[in-house]
Every structure is written in structure tokens, then in C-alpha cells.
Write a protein that holds these residues in place. Structure first.
Motif, PDB file in Angstrom:
ATOM      1  N   SER A  75      18.785 -21.873  11.493  1.00 29.34           N
ATOM      2  CA  SER A  75      17.852 -22.594  12.361  1.00 29.34           C
ATOM      3  C   SER A  75      16.694 -21.668  12.708  1.00 29.34           C
ATOM      4  N   THR A  77      15.800 -21.132  15.746  1.00 25.61           N
ATOM      5  CA  THR A  77      16.282 -20.371  16.909  1.00 25.61           C
ATOM      6  C   THR A  77      17.030 -19.119  16.462  1.00 25.61           C
ATOM      7  N   ALA A 104      13.332 -23.382  22.557  1.00 26.47           N
ATOM      8  CA  ALA A 104      13.954 -22.443  21.613  1.00 26.47           C
ATOM      9  C   ALA A 104      13.329 -21.053  21.681  1.00 26.47           C
ATOM     10  N   VAL A 163       3.052 -18.467  20.171  1.00 25.28           N
ATOM     11  CA  VAL A 163       3.553 -19.673  19.499  1.00 25.28           C
ATOM     12  C   VAL A 163       2.362 -20.472  18.984  1.00 25.28           C
ATOM     13  N   ASP A 189       5.998 -17.026  16.562  1.00 24.63           N
ATOM     14  CA  ASP A 189       6.799 -18.244  16.472  1.00 24.63           C
ATOM     15  C   ASP A 189       5.924 -19.275  15.768  1.00 24.63           C
ATOM     16  N   ALA A 191       7.181 -21.806  14.104  1.00 23.33           N
ATOM     17  CA  ALA A 191       8.128 -22.901  13.833  1.00 23.33           C
ATOM     18  C   ALA A 191       7.408 -24.207  13.496  1.00 23.33           C
ATOM     19  N   MET A 211       8.406 -16.471  12.373  1.00 22.07           N
ATOM     20  CA  MET A 211       9.546 -17.374  12.236  1.00 22.07           C
ATOM     21  C   MET A 211       9.045 -18.764  11.887  1.00 22.07           C
ATOM     22  N   SER A 213      10.454 -22.929  11.196  1.00 25.07           N
ATOM     23  CA  SER A 213      11.587 -23.833  11.427  1.00 25.07           C
ATOM     24  C   SER A 213      11.536 -25.001  10.447  1.00 25.07           C
ATOM     25  N   ASN A 224      18.604 -28.710   9.105  1.00 30.41           N
ATOM     26  CA  ASN A 224      18.474 -27.733  10.176  1.00 30.41           C
ATOM     27  C   ASN A 224      18.212 -26.432   9.441  1.00 30.41           C
TER      28      ASN A 224
HETATM   29  C1  LIG Z   1      11.334 -26.123  16.515  1.00 30.41           C
HETATM   30  C2  LIG Z   1      10.945 -24.928  17.233  1.00 30.41           C
HETATM   31  C3  LIG Z   1      11.716 -23.744  17.233  1.00 30.41           C
HETATM   32  C4  LIG Z   1      13.009 -23.572  16.477  1.00 30.41           C
HETATM   33  O1  LIG Z   1      13.796 -24.637  16.496  1.00 30.41           O
HETATM   34  P1  LIG Z   1      15.095 -24.900  15.614  1.00 30.41           P
HETATM   35  O2  LIG Z   1      15.387 -26.315  15.976  1.00 30.41           O
HETATM   36  O3  LIG Z   1      16.120 -23.936  16.078  1.00 30.41           O
HETATM   37  O4  LIG Z   1      14.786 -24.744  14.159  1.00 30.41           O
HETATM   38  C5  LIG Z   1      11.229 -22.647  17.904  1.00 30.41           C
HETATM   39  N1  LIG Z   1      10.049 -22.673  18.540  1.00 30.41           N
HETATM   40  C6  LIG Z   1       9.275 -23.759  18.544  1.00 30.41           C
HETATM   41  C7  LIG Z   1       7.957 -23.696  19.232  1.00 30.41           C
HETATM   42  C8  LIG Z   1       9.696 -24.929  17.914  1.00 30.41           C
HETATM   43  O5  LIG Z   1       8.929 -26.028  17.959  1.00 30.41           O
END
Ligand SMILES: *Cc1c(COP(=O)(O)O)cnc(C)c1O
Length: 392
Positions: A75, A77, A104, A163, A189, A191, A211, A213, A224
Motif C-alpha cells: 500500500s 501507507t 495516511a 504532499v 507523498d 500518492a 511514494m 499509491s 491495493n
Molecule cells: C492514497 C494516499 C496515500 C496512501 O494510501 P494507500 O491507500 O495506503 O495506498 C497516502 N497519502 C495520500 C495523500 C493519499 O491520497
């Protein structure tokens, strides 16, 4: 006309009648290609965390992002948690994160035993404001024994995690300069930002690591899943080791030299991801068309301000969102109620992280911009299938 009916009218215009209601905020798009890849994987018998699809997925993530290494995990996270851990974030440290993010981001910090330190964001791109960050760090940061400390809490400032919110690029060029000035490692981040670039660089490649996602509601999905991207080979190697069982290479012995997490992405999920990556350009193109359709439709209404990509950035437009300046929380709830009644599953941004019970005692800057955005932003249905090009 009230704001709720105006918004639903615009949504009716963009999301034409032929699209069945209710319309989700973001649905994964799965085609025969995904079915074929997953079936091939099932038939191969390689279903778990070792297999050719994991390797293919990782190498294609490198091609997409320009990072030297990608380590696929279960994931986003878990990817963020292990990246922080591998960077040396320890119990009792502080990690700077935006107050406005999905939970997360802060959870990953807490999983390391560290404390999130919340900072305010920029109202135009929803992400960490580099100037505010620099001013705040000048106030609180002090160097001792070659490390950086928060002079108010006595805790070490171990990392900064900007982020990229909704797929809009954060100003990571400026944020990384601040991080460098204060000698705090930056981990992005990204994601929500698969496919988003800044000056041609993919999000997640400006700090020590980034990272991504692949959750079911993100731009592309593995069901996931997540990944750490980095150009630091030592870091990548260490992440591979601890995200499995930390077993020393040997044909039959079970010798493990530290505690492993077993956070790797299964091959089955990677197969889905490979098919999704193959179609990423098509997905991004249609999300862009949808965003353009929203842009045109909102033009006559000055009370709705759509968030657009900044100059020199290219957004994946994971979620298109509008700001409705001046509305109260009650008004926002009325607007969302009306949207849902019409079958548009719009959502607000997240409750600010320092307002959640588990983070209430964490340190925070003043959060003027984040509080306004929390109240005034509505996210719109943004799946790639919703793009109706003007030629159709
Ligand atoms: C989706 C997300 C994550 C990580 O989420 P997972 O569901 O664990 O893959 C982390 N940070 C942000 C800002 C996200 O939108």
C-alpha cells in the motif's frame, strides 16, 4: 439560484445523461487488458511477492518517473512508513507534514513512533507553502550534534513530507531548497500524483525518495498497493530487504538479519498494475478532457473556482475540485447533500489532520489557509470514463 442547484446544473451539463447515476468520485477503469494480465498471472502460479510482474511493474515505474529504482509495496501507507523508517525516522522524532492531506500521510509517521508536525498550505495548489515553511523553520529549528531539533518540543526534526494534493504539483523545487537549507531530508507523498510533472520531472523524484499509491480510487490501481521511488541505490536495496522478510540470500537457509515487515506487493496485484500502466496515457488524456469540460462549464459562474495546474506543471487531474469562496460549513453540507441527491458523489477535502483525535496534541503552525480550504472545496467526479469529448 442557490449554489447547490447551480453546481448540480453544471454537473448535469458535463456529466451527460447517458452516464448512469450514481456517479462515483473516482472509479477504477478495468478493461479486457487487465483481465488478460491477471489471468496469465494466475495461470503462471506466481501469485505472491516474487514474480515477473513485480519486476516488470517496478521497471516500468522507473521509466515513467525517471527514478533509478522503484520498490513496490502492499500500500502507499506501508511504502511511506518504510521509506521514513529507512531514512532513520525514530520513535520520538518529529516529521513535518501538511495539515491538509489524506490521513495516511500522518499515519505513516505515527507507525514509525514519530509525531507529525503540521504545517499550513498554499491556497492555490493546496500543498505545503515553501515560504511559510521557511519562516516556521527559522522560528523553531536549531542545530545540535549535527542534527536538527525543534527548540520548542525538544524533538528531532527528522523529515519533511510535502504532499501533491489531488494530483496538482506541490512547489517541490522551492520546498526542497528549504529542506536543504535546514538539512532536513525531503520525502514526497506523491500518492495522488502518478503522471503529474513539474518542469518535466515526475512528482516524487525531487527529494531523497517519493511514494506512489495504487489504491482502488487513485489514477491507476493494483487493487491495493504503493511504491517507493528513489535514485539512491543503498536506500532502494535496504527497502527491498526490510519490505520482505530480511532474509540473507541463500538457496535454503532461513537466516534473517533484522525484523522484516512482509510489505511487498503480490505478483497478482502487479499484473493488474502492468496493464493499468500500459493504459496510463489514455487515462490521463481523458481525465484532462474531463477537466477542460469542467473548466468550460464553470466559466460563467465566478463563485466557483476550479483548481488548475500551475505554469510549468502538468497535473494528472486525479480529482478536479472547485473552491466556493465564503461558504460556511453548513452551506457546504447543503451543497453536498444536493449533489448526492442528484447522483453526484462529490466529496469535501479531508478533515484537517490536527483535528483528528489521534493527532490533536501534535504540534502545528497556524492553519489559516488549510481551514478555509477544508470548508470551501468540493471535489468533483473525476473518473476517466466521464470524459465526453466535444466531438462526440
Ligand atoms: C492514497 C494516499 C496515500 C496512501 O494510501 P494507500 O491507500 O495506503 O495506498 C497516502 N497519502 C495520500 C495523500 C493519499 O491520497
Amino acid at each position: 439560484m442557490n449554489l447547490g442547484s447551480t453546481l448540480t446544473k453544471v454537473l448535469e451539463d458535463v456529466l451527460v445523461e447517458s452516464i448512469p447515476r450514481p456517479i462515483a468520485l473516482h472509479e477504477p477503469e478495468v478493461t479486457a487488458e487487465e483481465e488478460e494480465y491477471v489471468l496469465k498471472c494466475v495461470k503462471s502460479g506466481w501469485l505472491s511477492s516474487v514474480g515477473s510482474y513485480v519486476e516488470k511493474f517496478e521497471s516500468e515505474l522507473c521509466s515513467l518517473t525517471g527514478a533509478q529504482h522503484a520498490v513496490a509495496m502492499a500500500s502507499g501507507t506501508s511504502a511511506l512508513q518504510l521509506a521514513l523508517y529507512a531514512l532513520g525516522v525514530k520513535p520520538g522524532d518529529e516529521v513535518l507534514v501538511p495539515a491538509l492531506s489524506f490521513v495516511a500521510t500522518a499515519n505513516a509517521v505515527a507507525h514509525c513512533g514519530a509525531v507529525p508536525h503540521f504545517v499550513d498550505v498554499d491556497e492555490t495548489n493546496l500543498a505545503v507553502d515553501p515560504q511559510l515553511l521557511a519562516r516556521h523553520l527559522s522560528d523553531i529549528a536549531t542545530q545540535r550534534d549535527g542534527l536538527v531539533w525543534n527548540r520548542h518540543t525538544g524533538r528531532r526534526l527528522a523529515a519533511i513530507v510535502p504532499v501533491h494534493v489531488l494530483g496538482l504539483a506541490a512547489d517541490v523545487f522551492a520546498i526542497s531548497r528549504v529542506a536543504l537549507d535546514f538539512q532536513i531530508p525531503m520525502l514526497e507523498d506523491a500518492a495522488e500524483a502518478v503522471g503529474t510533472t513539474i518542469n518535466g520531472r515526475h512528482c516524487g523524484t525531487l527529494g531523497v525518495a517519493g511514494m506512489l499509491s495504487f489504491n482502488g480510487n487513485k489514477t491507476i490501481t493494483t487493487g491495493n498497493g504503493g511504491a517507493v521511488i528513489t535514485s539512491d541505490s543503498g536506500l532502494a536495496q535496504r527497502l527491498r530487504h526490510i519490505s520482505s522478510t530480511a532474509k540473507k540470500p541463500h538457496p535454503w537457509r532461513y537466516d534473517h538479519d533484522e525484523i522484516g515487515w512482509n510489505y511487498r506487493l503480490p505478483n497478482l496485484n502487479a499484473a493488474l498494475g502492468c496493464a493499468q500502466l500500459k493504459r496510463l496515457d489514455s487515462i490521463l488524456e481523458r481525465k484532462r478532457i474531463l477537466h477542460q469540460n469542467y473548466k468550460k462549464a464553470f466559466e460563467p459562474y465566478s463563485c466557483f473556482n476550479l483548481f488548475n495546474e500551475h505554469k510549468n506543471t502538468r497535473s494528472n487531474y486525479w480529482l478536479s475540485a472547485v473552491r466556493i469562496s465564503g461558504i460556511s460549513l453548513d452551506e457546504r453540507e447543503q451543497i453536498l447533500t444536493e449533489c448526492h441527491a442528484h447522483g453526484f458523489m462529490c466529496r469535501p477535502l479531508w478533515t484537517l489532520l490536527p483535528d483528528l483525535p489521534m493527532f490533536r496534541t501534535a504540534p502545528a503552525t497556524s492553519l489559516n489557509a488549510a481551514r478555509l480550504l477544508e470548508r470551501e472545496v468540493v471535489c468533483l467526479p473525476s473518473g476517466p470514463r466521464l470524459a465526453i469529448s466535444s466531438t462526440e
